[in-house]
Design a protein around this motif. Structure first.
Motif, PDB file in Angstrom:
ATOM      1  N   UNK A 162      -8.193  -6.167   1.541  1.00 31.74           N
ATOM      2  CA  UNK A 162      -9.262  -6.070   2.544  1.00 31.74           C
ATOM      3  C   UNK A 162     -10.614  -6.302   1.886  1.00 31.74           C
ATOM      4  N   UNK A 163     -10.846  -5.628   0.767  1.00 28.65           N
ATOM      5  CA  UNK A 163     -12.121  -5.770   0.066  1.00 28.65           C
ATOM      6  C   UNK A 163     -12.287  -7.183  -0.479  1.00 28.65           C
ATOM      7  N   UNK A 164     -11.224  -7.740  -1.058  1.00 30.09           N
ATOM      8  CA  UNK A 164     -11.292  -9.098  -1.609  1.00 30.09           C
ATOM      9  C   UNK A 164     -11.549 -10.144  -0.527  1.00 30.09           C
TER      10      UNK A 164
ATOM     11  N   UNK B  67     -13.692  -1.104   4.079  1.00 25.52           N
ATOM     12  CA  UNK B  67     -12.603  -0.175   4.353  1.00 25.52           C
ATOM     13  C   UNK B  67     -13.128   1.246   4.263  1.00 25.52           C
ATOM     14  N   UNK B  68     -12.880   2.034   5.327  1.00 31.52           N
ATOM     15  CA  UNK B  68     -13.207   3.451   5.347  1.00 31.52           C
ATOM     16  C   UNK B  68     -11.895   4.228   5.310  1.00 31.52           C
ATOM     17  N   UNK B  69     -11.766   5.099   4.321  1.00 30.87           N
ATOM     18  CA  UNK B  69     -10.591   5.954   4.170  1.00 30.87           C
ATOM     19  C   UNK B  69     -10.790   7.219   4.989  1.00 30.87           C
ATOM     20  N   UNK B  70      -9.822   7.532   5.842  1.00 29.32           N
ATOM     21  CA  UNK B  70      -9.854   8.762   6.630  1.00 29.32           C
ATOM     22  C   UNK B  70      -9.258   9.874   5.776  1.00 29.32           C
TER      23      UNK B  70
ATOM     24  N   UNK C   9      -5.617   5.088   6.591  1.00 31.84           N
ATOM     25  CA  UNK C   9      -5.018   5.424   5.304  1.00 31.84           C
ATOM     26  C   UNK C   9      -4.016   4.314   5.014  1.00 31.84           C
ATOM     27  N   UNK C  10      -4.308   3.505   4.004  1.00 27.41           N
ATOM     28  CA  UNK C  10      -3.476   2.343   3.685  1.00 27.41           C
ATOM     29  C   UNK C  10      -3.111   2.337   2.211  1.00 27.41           C
ATOM     30  N   UNK C  11      -2.058   1.588   1.848  1.00 26.25           N
ATOM     31  CA  UNK C  11      -1.714   1.450   0.435  1.00 26.25           C
ATOM     32  C   UNK C  11      -2.857   0.785  -0.348  1.00 26.25           C
ATOM     33  N   UNK C  12      -3.029   1.210  -1.573  1.00 28.20           N
ATOM     34  CA  UNK C  12      -4.123   0.710  -2.407  1.00 28.20           C
ATOM     35  C   UNK C  12      -4.123  -0.821  -2.516  1.00 28.20           C
ATOM     36  N   UNK C  13      -2.977  -1.478  -2.762  1.00 26.41           N
ATOM     37  CA  UNK C  13      -3.034  -2.946  -2.839  1.00 26.41           C
ATOM     38  C   UNK C  13      -3.536  -3.600  -1.549  1.00 26.41           C
ATOM     39  N   UNK C  14      -3.218  -3.017  -0.404  1.00 29.59           N
ATOM     40  CA  UNK C  14      -3.699  -3.581   0.856  1.00 29.59           C
ATOM     41  C   UNK C  14      -5.203  -3.355   1.005  1.00 29.59           C
TER      42      UNK C  14
END
Length: 103
Positions: free
Chosen positions: A54-56, A61-64, A45-50
């Motif tokens: 990751x995607x860029x 990224x897998x959200x738990x 679970x990470x902040x949206x900008x981070x």
């Protein structure tokens, strides 16, 4: 080069739960920007900008998610069995679009 898997959580129960699901990787309590690189898988679970970084960078990224988590359980250590009862599952985030808001 082989994909690195990062389990980004400070909760040992979440690490155990992820490993029972076949995600055996480097456990990190926090993710620093210099740890973001292409071709990896980050889970947590990470902040949206981070997550966007990751995607860029060309990683996944897998959200738990724990949809049935009681408010009193937030931030508490849980066993993998308690996580299952809270509906724990993973959602892959495929893209994030962020647009500045004019004030």
């Amino acid at each position: 080069m082989r994909e690195m898997i990062y389990l980004v959580t400070r909760h040992n129960g979440a690490i155990e739960w992820l490993r029972t699901k076949g995600y055996d990787g480097v456990a990190e309590p926090h993710l620093e920007r210099d740890q973001i690189a292409g071709g990896n898988l980050y889970i947590g679970v990470l902040p949206i900008p981070m997550v966007k970084e990751i995607l860029d960078a060309g990683s996944r990224f897998f959200l738990l998610v724990l949809p049935d988590l009681a408010f009193g359980q937030r931030g508490q250590e849980m066993t993998p069995e308690q996580m299952d009862r809270a509906g724990a599952h993973l959602l892959e985030v495929k893209r994030i679009e962020m647009v500045p808001v004019d004030s």
